[in-house]
Scaffold this active site. Structure first.
Site, PDB file in Angstrom:
ATOM      1  N   LYS A   2       0.797  55.761  48.574  1.00  0.00           N
ATOM      2  CA  LYS A   2       0.722  54.298  48.620  1.00  0.00           C
ATOM      3  C   LYS A   2       0.137  53.878  49.962  1.00  0.00           C
ATOM      4  O   LYS A   2       0.517  54.429  51.000  1.00  0.00           O
ATOM      5  CB  LYS A   2       2.108  53.688  48.423  1.00  0.00           C
ATOM      6  CG  LYS A   2       2.691  54.004  47.052  1.00  0.00           C
ATOM      7  CD  LYS A   2       4.094  53.464  46.852  1.00  0.00           C
ATOM      8  CE  LYS A   2       4.540  53.748  45.418  1.00  0.00           C
ATOM      9  NZ  LYS A   2       5.956  53.462  45.180  1.00  0.00           N
ATOM     10  N   LYS A  11      10.589  53.345  34.293  1.00  0.00           N
ATOM     11  CA  LYS A  11      11.616  53.388  35.334  1.00  0.00           C
ATOM     12  C   LYS A  11      12.949  53.776  34.701  1.00  0.00           C
ATOM     13  O   LYS A  11      13.354  53.199  33.679  1.00  0.00           O
ATOM     14  CB  LYS A  11      11.742  52.014  36.001  1.00  0.00           C
ATOM     15  CG  LYS A  11      10.559  51.680  36.898  1.00  0.00           C
ATOM     16  CD  LYS A  11      10.687  52.388  38.239  1.00  0.00           C
ATOM     17  CE  LYS A  11       9.627  51.899  39.212  1.00  0.00           C
ATOM     18  NZ  LYS A  11       9.770  52.548  40.526  1.00  0.00           N
ATOM     19  N   GLU A  40       8.792  61.477  38.467  1.00  0.00           N
ATOM     20  CA  GLU A  40       8.611  61.060  39.863  1.00  0.00           C
ATOM     21  C   GLU A  40       9.971  60.849  40.537  1.00  0.00           C
ATOM     22  O   GLU A  40      10.829  60.143  40.009  1.00  0.00           O
ATOM     23  CB  GLU A  40       7.797  59.756  39.871  1.00  0.00           C
ATOM     24  CG  GLU A  40       7.578  59.141  41.228  1.00  0.00           C
ATOM     25  CD  GLU A  40       6.645  57.925  41.134  1.00  0.00           C
ATOM     26  OE1 GLU A  40       5.788  57.871  40.214  1.00  0.00           O
ATOM     27  OE2 GLU A  40       6.785  57.018  41.969  1.00  0.00           O
ATOM     28  N   ASP A 100      10.168  57.605  36.483  1.00  0.00           N
ATOM     29  CA  ASP A 100      10.398  57.405  37.916  1.00  0.00           C
ATOM     30  C   ASP A 100      11.845  56.967  38.112  1.00  0.00           C
ATOM     31  O   ASP A 100      12.263  55.943  37.567  1.00  0.00           O
ATOM     32  CB  ASP A 100       9.453  56.325  38.464  1.00  0.00           C
ATOM     33  CG  ASP A 100       9.576  56.151  39.977  1.00  0.00           C
ATOM     34  OD1 ASP A 100      10.341  56.912  40.618  1.00  0.00           O
ATOM     35  OD2 ASP A 100       8.918  55.244  40.514  1.00  0.00           O
TER      36      ASP A 100
HETATM   37 MG   LIG Z   1       8.112  55.593  42.717  1.00  0.00          MG
END
Ligand SMILES: [Mg+2]
Length: 323
Positions: free
Chosen positions: A211, A103, A159, A133
């Site tokens: 998702k 992240k 991402e 991401d």
């Molecule tokens: Mg994501």
């Protein structure tokens, strides 16, 4: 009241090992149909968006499931925006892995801090594939700046580096102009927009992050995956093992799977709903259903005011699904 339609509804507050998306506990609702199911939009999400998550939770609880094409799913480790000193401790909870999602662009942090975290990952796991991401938090120039500084990283993909579909398109164009072959994945631009297929039509990404809950359930997610024509990565939304089971089933039902999936996120929880959580073994998670443990439900039940808040949220989302 819609809640009376739910059997064994419990509202839980699960502690996280490290802060993730600015939160320290993950609030979720679980309930029982034919299967145990989870409804867990993040608390800041509005009702319209959350209603899709409820639709998915109801479908998982009661609908027939698509056939599986495999029995286990290769998964990646996920590293929240922690300091370099914490990298090893966080990643060790994932066991063996060949891919790490890192992240970046966390609120209040700098590109330099992101780079330090990434250098630590590279130092500790020289063979790992690394994907980033940013949850859409960079602008195009900052994303390009970071990508340029990581040219020796051989990133797997990036991402949602920027927030909007036009920005994704612009970034991809600039990368192409600069001769940089980095794949771009879309997550929020698929699950937080009214038409999840615009990304594919506009050529705004190479990879679609899919998702289950935000896309209204496994069947809808499968349809979007197929209709997009993009490469697919299935990810969780920091759910308990009950929610992760939904994602594993989706990944198991896809015709092809080219990437490790972001479904090892139960490792980020300090406590789960089960004594037998869906954690990776040798980089894979077996596809199976999950039953919660009574004692854990009791131990991690949310405070009464939070329970009331969730019950009202469920009612409002239910009304939206009925309207
Ligand atoms: Mg994501």
């Amino acid at each position: 009241m819609a809640q009376s339609k739910f059997t064994d509804l419990a509202i839980l507050s699960l502690p996280l090992r490290n802060k993730f998306r600015q939160i320290q506990t993950r609030e979720i609702a679980i309930f029982k149909g034919e299967r145990w199911s989870e409804f867990s939009p993040f608390v800041e999400y509005g009702d319209q968006e959350s209603a899709q998550w409820l639709k998915a939770a109801l479908a998982w609880a009661n609908d027939p499931l698509p056939a599986l094409k495999r029995t286990s799913i290769p998964v990646n480790a996920t590293l929240p925006a922690v300091s370099p000193e914490s990298v090893q401790a966080v990643l060790s909870s994932f066991g063996v892995f060949s891919t790490v999602k890192v992240k970046v662009a966390e609120k209040g942090s700098t590109v330099e801090e992101d780079i330090q975290r990434l250098r630590k990952v590279r130092e500790l796991y020289p063979e790992a594939k690394i994907r980033l991401d940013a949850n859409g938090a960079f602008d195009v120039e900052t994303a390009l700046d970071l990508i340029g500084k990581l040219s020796d990283f051989n990133l797997e993909y990036f991402e949602q580096p920027v927030a909007t579909i036009p920005e994704l398109t612009q970034l991809r164009q600039k990368l192409a102009d600069a001769g940089i072959a980095l794949k771009i994945a879309a997550d929020e631009s698929i699950r937080k927009v009214s038409d999840p297929l615009v990304v594919a039509r506009e050529g705004a990404a190479d990879i679609a992050v899919i998702k289950v809950q935000p896309l209204g359930g496994i069947r809808n997610a499968l349809h979007i995956a197929q209709a997009s024509g993009l490469e697919i990565v299935v990810s969780s939304a920091l759910e308990s093992s009950i929610g992760v089971a939904h994602g594993l089933h989706l990944a198991g039902a896809l015709d092809e799977l080219h990437y490790d999936c972001g479904l090892a996120t139960a490792a980020l929880l300090e406590a789960d709903v089960t004594d037998n959580p869906l954690l990776p073994i040798d980089g894979q998670i077996e596809i199976r259903s999950v039953e919660p443990n009574e004692e854990l439900i009791e131990k991690y039940s949310a405070a009464p005011d939070r329970r009331d808040w969730w019950l009202q949220r469920i009612d409002r989302c239910w009304s939206l699904l009925e309207s």
